[in-house]
Design a protein around this motif. Structure first.
Motif, PDB file in Angstrom:
ATOM      1  N   SER A  55       0.859  -1.174   0.000  1.00  0.00           N
ATOM      2  CA  SER A  55       0.000   0.000   0.000  1.00  0.00           C
ATOM      3  C   SER A  55       0.897   1.226   0.000  1.00  0.00           C
ATOM      4  O   SER A  55       2.028   1.174   0.481  1.00  0.00           O
ATOM      5  CB  SER A  55      -0.951   0.025   1.208  1.00  0.00           C
ATOM      6  OG  SER A  55      -0.236   0.249   2.399  1.00  0.00           O
ATOM      7  N   LEU A  56       0.418   2.278  -0.571  1.00  0.00           N
ATOM      8  CA  LEU A  56       1.106   3.563  -0.577  1.00  0.00           C
ATOM      9  C   LEU A  56       0.420   4.414   0.486  1.00  0.00           C
ATOM     10  O   LEU A  56      -0.742   4.184   0.803  1.00  0.00           O
ATOM     11  CB  LEU A  56       1.005   4.204  -1.957  1.00  0.00           C
ATOM     12  CG  LEU A  56       1.520   3.321  -3.095  1.00  0.00           C
ATOM     13  CD1 LEU A  56       1.107   3.889  -4.443  1.00  0.00           C
ATOM     14  CD2 LEU A  56       3.013   3.168  -3.010  1.00  0.00           C
ATOM     15  N   ALA A  57       1.129   5.356   1.052  1.00  0.00           N
ATOM     16  CA  ALA A  57       0.521   6.114   2.144  1.00  0.00           C
ATOM     17  C   ALA A  57       0.802   7.596   2.034  1.00  0.00           C
ATOM     18  O   ALA A  57       1.861   8.018   1.568  1.00  0.00           O
ATOM     19  CB  ALA A  57       1.039   5.592   3.491  1.00  0.00           C
ATOM     20  N   HIS A  58      -0.171   8.361   2.497  1.00  0.00           N
ATOM     21  CA  HIS A  58      -0.046   9.811   2.634  1.00  0.00           C
ATOM     22  C   HIS A  58      -0.372  10.136   4.086  1.00  0.00           C
ATOM     23  O   HIS A  58      -1.420   9.718   4.594  1.00  0.00           O
ATOM     24  CB  HIS A  58      -1.020  10.538   1.705  1.00  0.00           C
ATOM     25  CG  HIS A  58      -1.000  12.023   1.892  1.00  0.00           C
ATOM     26  ND1 HIS A  58      -0.134  12.829   1.196  1.00  0.00           N
ATOM     27  CD2 HIS A  58      -1.721  12.833   2.700  1.00  0.00           C
ATOM     28  CE1 HIS A  58      -0.328  14.085   1.574  1.00  0.00           C
ATOM     29  NE2 HIS A  58      -1.282  14.112   2.485  1.00  0.00           N
ATOM     30  N   ASN A  59       0.518  10.835   4.751  1.00  0.00           N
ATOM     31  CA  ASN A  59       0.300  11.206   6.150  1.00  0.00           C
ATOM     32  C   ASN A  59      -0.221  12.635   6.222  1.00  0.00           C
ATOM     33  O   ASN A  59       0.476  13.581   5.863  1.00  0.00           O
ATOM     34  CB  ASN A  59       1.588  11.042   6.956  1.00  0.00           C
ATOM     35  CG  ASN A  59       1.841   9.590   7.264  1.00  0.00           C
ATOM     36  OD1 ASN A  59       1.276   9.048   8.206  1.00  0.00           O
ATOM     37  ND2 ASN A  59       2.654   8.942   6.455  1.00  0.00           N
ATOM     38  N   ALA A  60      -1.446  12.761   6.706  1.00  0.00           N
ATOM     39  CA  ALA A  60      -2.119  14.053   6.815  1.00  0.00           C
ATOM     40  C   ALA A  60      -1.809  14.690   8.168  1.00  0.00           C
ATOM     41  O   ALA A  60      -1.368  14.022   9.102  1.00  0.00           O
ATOM     42  CB  ALA A  60      -3.621  13.853   6.652  1.00  0.00           C
ATOM     43  N   ASP A  61      -2.088  15.975   8.265  1.00  0.00           N
ATOM     44  CA  ASP A  61      -1.806  16.721   9.492  1.00  0.00           C
ATOM     45  C   ASP A  61      -2.923  16.654  10.530  1.00  0.00           C
ATOM     46  O   ASP A  61      -2.733  17.093  11.664  1.00  0.00           O
ATOM     47  CB  ASP A  61      -1.503  18.181   9.158  1.00  0.00           C
ATOM     48  CG  ASP A  61      -0.192  18.329   8.395  1.00  0.00           C
ATOM     49  OD1 ASP A  61       0.738  17.529   8.643  1.00  0.00           O
ATOM     50  OD2 ASP A  61      -0.100  19.246   7.560  1.00  0.00           O
ATOM     51  N   SER A  62      -4.086  16.122  10.142  1.00  0.00           N
ATOM     52  CA  SER A  62      -5.199  16.057  11.084  1.00  0.00           C
ATOM     53  C   SER A  62      -6.200  15.003  10.617  1.00  0.00           C
ATOM     54  O   SER A  62      -6.170  14.566   9.466  1.00  0.00           O
ATOM     55  CB  SER A  62      -5.913  17.411  11.168  1.00  0.00           C
ATOM     56  OG  SER A  62      -6.565  17.695   9.944  1.00  0.00           O
ATOM     57  N   GLU A  63      -7.096  14.633  11.518  1.00  0.00           N
ATOM     58  CA  GLU A  63      -8.166  13.706  11.152  1.00  0.00           C
ATOM     59  C   GLU A  63      -9.073  14.326  10.089  1.00  0.00           C
ATOM     60  O   GLU A  63      -9.491  13.654   9.149  1.00  0.00           O
ATOM     61  CB  GLU A  63      -8.964  13.309  12.394  1.00  0.00           C
ATOM     62  CG  GLU A  63      -8.159  12.473  13.366  1.00  0.00           C
ATOM     63  CD  GLU A  63      -8.932  12.056  14.599  1.00  0.00           C
ATOM     64  OE1 GLU A  63     -10.174  12.269  14.662  1.00  0.00           O
ATOM     65  OE2 GLU A  63      -8.300  11.501  15.524  1.00  0.00           O
ATOM     66  N   ALA A  64      -9.355  15.612  10.218  1.00  0.00           N
ATOM     67  CA  ALA A  64     -10.207  16.294   9.238  1.00  0.00           C
ATOM     68  C   ALA A  64      -9.562  16.267   7.851  1.00  0.00           C
ATOM     69  O   ALA A  64     -10.257  16.120   6.844  1.00  0.00           O
ATOM     70  CB  ALA A  64     -10.472  17.736   9.682  1.00  0.00           C
ATOM     71  N   GLU A  65      -8.230  16.397   7.800  1.00  0.00           N
ATOM     72  CA  GLU A  65      -7.549  16.343   6.509  1.00  0.00           C
ATOM     73  C   GLU A  65      -7.629  14.941   5.906  1.00  0.00           C
ATOM     74  O   GLU A  65      -7.770  14.796   4.694  1.00  0.00           O
ATOM     75  CB  GLU A  65      -6.093  16.794   6.650  1.00  0.00           C
ATOM     76  CG  GLU A  65      -5.402  16.923   5.309  1.00  0.00           C
ATOM     77  CD  GLU A  65      -3.957  17.390   5.410  1.00  0.00           C
ATOM     78  OE1 GLU A  65      -3.401  17.722   4.344  1.00  0.00           O
ATOM     79  OE2 GLU A  65      -3.370  17.409   6.517  1.00  0.00           O
TER      80      GLU A  65
END
Length: 154
Positions: A86-96
């Motif tokens: 899987s590829l992943a993107h780490n967001a800055d918040s749950e809303a993001e």
């Protein structure tokens, strides 16, 4: 002498810790390119008729025909189901996380797992691109990012 014997002591080798390119095998290059462009990612001028390159932060995403990529690697192209990646993107918040997954689905992705709080203390969900490649979008409060938005782990 075999390949590794010709190289000498393999244990003494060091490979730089860089990931330069991730290439995804796709069924329809135009469709996949349009999907990633709908996410706001720009097709690079280095792209050619049979391959799309998208510059990301520190790595390039390549889109290449599924059968052609399998042929290039010398493996059968007839595989289905979970690919173990899987590829992943780490967001800055749950809303993001929610926003990104919503935008991906609006662009043509399939929602695989709705975002939720997860056992390791973060928040994540998964979508699949038009070729079934899994993307996790997560907020991991334990991962730090540098000023350029890249993950920085010790």
């Amino acid at each position: 002498m075999d390949y590794f014997g010709a190289m000498g002591d393999v244990r003494a080798m060091t490979i730089a810790r860089h990931l330069h390119l991730v290439t995804l095998g796709v069924a329809d290059l135009a469709r996949s390119t349009a999907f990633y462009e709908a996410l706001g990612w720009k097709r690079s001028s280095a792209s050619q008729e049979g391959v799309t390159f998208i510059q990301l932060s520190g790595v390039v995403l390549g889109l290449y025909g599924w059968a052609a990529l399998a042929e290039d690697a010398g493996v059968p192209s007839e595989s289905t189901g979970f690919r173990g990646v899987s590829l992943a993107h780490n967001a800055d918040s749950e809303a993001e996380v929610d926003r990104i997954i919503g935008e991906a689905v609006a662009a043509g992705a399939t929602l695989v797992k709705a975002p939720e709080k997860v056992f390791w203390g973060g928040y994540s969900g998964y979508f699949a691109d038009p070729d079934g490649h899994l993307w996790e979008v997560a907020h991991n409060p334990f991962f730090a990012k540098d000023d350029a938005g890249r993950l920085r782990l010790d």
